[in-house]
Scaffold this motif. Structure first.
Motif, PDB file in Angstrom:
ATOM      1  N   ALA A 211       0.831  -1.208   0.000  1.00 45.63           N
ATOM      2  CA  ALA A 211       0.000   0.000   0.000  1.00 45.63           C
ATOM      3  C   ALA A 211       0.867   1.260   0.000  1.00 45.63           C
ATOM      4  O   ALA A 211       0.588   2.223  -0.721  1.00 45.63           O
ATOM      5  N   ASP A 212       1.950   1.250   0.784  1.00 44.53           N
ATOM      6  CA  ASP A 212       2.822   2.421   0.852  1.00 44.53           C
ATOM      7  C   ASP A 212       3.524   2.673  -0.481  1.00 44.53           C
ATOM      8  O   ASP A 212       3.654   3.816  -0.924  1.00 44.53           O
ATOM      9  N   ALA A 213       3.993   1.591  -1.124  1.00 48.18           N
ATOM     10  CA  ALA A 213       4.660   1.735  -2.413  1.00 48.18           C
ATOM     11  C   ALA A 213       3.688   2.254  -3.476  1.00 48.18           C
ATOM     12  O   ALA A 213       4.054   3.071  -4.330  1.00 48.18           O
ATOM     13  N   LEU A 214       2.445   1.797  -3.393  1.00 49.25           N
ATOM     14  CA  LEU A 214       1.429   2.243  -4.351  1.00 49.25           C
ATOM     15  C   LEU A 214       1.119   3.726  -4.137  1.00 49.25           C
ATOM     16  O   LEU A 214       0.957   4.482  -5.095  1.00 49.25           O
ATOM     17  N   GLN A 215       1.066   4.140  -2.867  1.00 47.28           N
ATOM     18  CA  GLN A 215       0.833   5.547  -2.555  1.00 47.28           C
ATOM     19  C   GLN A 215       1.969   6.417  -3.079  1.00 47.28           C
ATOM     20  O   GLN A 215       1.749   7.504  -3.612  1.00 47.28           O
ATOM     21  N   ALA A 216       3.204   5.927  -2.951  1.00 45.33           N
ATOM     22  CA  ALA A 216       4.358   6.674  -3.450  1.00 45.33           C
ATOM     23  C   ALA A 216       4.315   6.799  -4.961  1.00 45.33           C
ATOM     24  O   ALA A 216       4.664   7.839  -5.530  1.00 45.33           O
ATOM     25  N   ALA A 217       3.883   5.742  -5.653  1.00 44.25           N
ATOM     26  CA  ALA A 217       3.788   5.787  -7.115  1.00 44.25           C
ATOM     27  C   ALA A 217       2.721   6.769  -7.580  1.00 44.25           C
ATOM     28  O   ALA A 217       2.839   7.370  -8.656  1.00 44.25           O
ATOM     29  N   ALA A 218       1.668   6.936  -6.764  1.00 45.13           N
ATOM     30  CA  ALA A 218       0.568   7.821  -7.145  1.00 45.13           C
ATOM     31  C   ALA A 218       0.817   9.267  -6.731  1.00 45.13           C
ATOM     32  O   ALA A 218       0.055  10.158  -7.119  1.00 45.13           O
ATOM     33  N   LEU A 219       1.894   9.513  -5.977  1.00 46.49           N
ATOM     34  CA  LEU A 219       2.151  10.845  -5.446  1.00 46.49           C
ATOM     35  C   LEU A 219       2.267  11.919  -6.527  1.00 46.49           C
ATOM     36  O   LEU A 219       1.722  13.024  -6.360  1.00 46.49           O
TER      37      LEU A 219
END
Length: 240
Positions: free
Chosen positions: A23-31
């Protein structure tokens, strides 16, 4: 559950509560999309991060003119939205709004309105969704969008914009202020003439014709003055 598989869609906090891996990696990609003003929805499949959807609002063509118009009338706009802070600031910058409150649930919008009311100024709310209905019924003046607005918002509002053009708010305010001014003019004029005629009558100066003018004549002049409220072309030109 879709075709026997678990699907989740929401923000990072929701995916974290569900124990989604990545979830954290996905959030970083969407930043980068969030920084551009998009609302990002993260998606997971069977407990694994799967991707995200970036949604972006478009500003109405007349939004900037609407904000500029009400500001010239002494009204300071405030943006209350359920979108995240980056998206809210992006939209506010395009519309020319300075004060922004993001991540608002319906109760947060209601609390913000109550805070504004405690500051002593009348509050007007413009909304179109079901979650705006409680606030629209609470404020001094509630305005709903008639074409795309929900039935709950339209029912709770005091004013409905049938063409969903926010620039009409400033025009409506100008018409209301002119109408109020005309009402005051008629009240002062009628009372002043009648008081003068009463004084002249007490002194034995006024005759029957003066009394008729004080009654029928004043009424006719007040009606003619009130018809000025029908002329709004000059007010429309100010918006254009």
């Amino acid at each position: 559950s879709v075709a026997g598989r678990d699907v989740a869609a929401g923000n990072r906090e929701m995916l974290a509560e569900l124990g989604v891996d990545g979830a954290d990696a996905l959030q970083a990609a969407a930043l980068p999309f969030a920084e551009q003003g998009c609302t990002v929805v993260l998606a997971a499949l069977d407990g694994q991060a799967a991707g995200f959807i970036a949604l972006a609002d478009t500003v109405r063509p007349t939004a900037e003119a609407a904000v500029r118009g009400i500001r010239t009338l002494g009204v300071e706009p405030v943006l209350l939205t359920g979108d995240h802070a980056q998206a809210a600031r992006h939209i506010a910058a395009q519309a020319g709004i300075v004060e922004v409150e993001a991540d608002c649930l319906p109760q947060n919008k209601l609390a913000a309105v109550e805070r504004l009311e405690r500051e002593g100024a009348p509050v007007c709310m413009v909304g179109d969704g079901i979650n705006d209905a409680p606030v629209l019924s609470r404020v001094d003046v509630g305005i709903a969008m008639g074409a795309l607005g929900s039935d709950a918002a339209i029912e709770a509002a005091d004013v409905v914009l049938m063409d969903d053009d926010p620039a009409k708010i400033a025009l409506a305010m100008r018409i209301a202020r002119r109408t109020k001014s005309i009402v005051y003019q008629n009240i002062v004029f009628a009372l002043a003439i009648k008081a003068a005629c009463l004084l002249l009558g007490a002194l034995g100066i006024a005759n029957m014709w003066v009394a008729i003018f004080a009654d029928v004549g004043v009424m006719v002049l007040a009606v003619l003055n009130a018809t000025r409220a029908l002329y709004t072309k000059d007010l429309v030109k100010k918006d254009n």
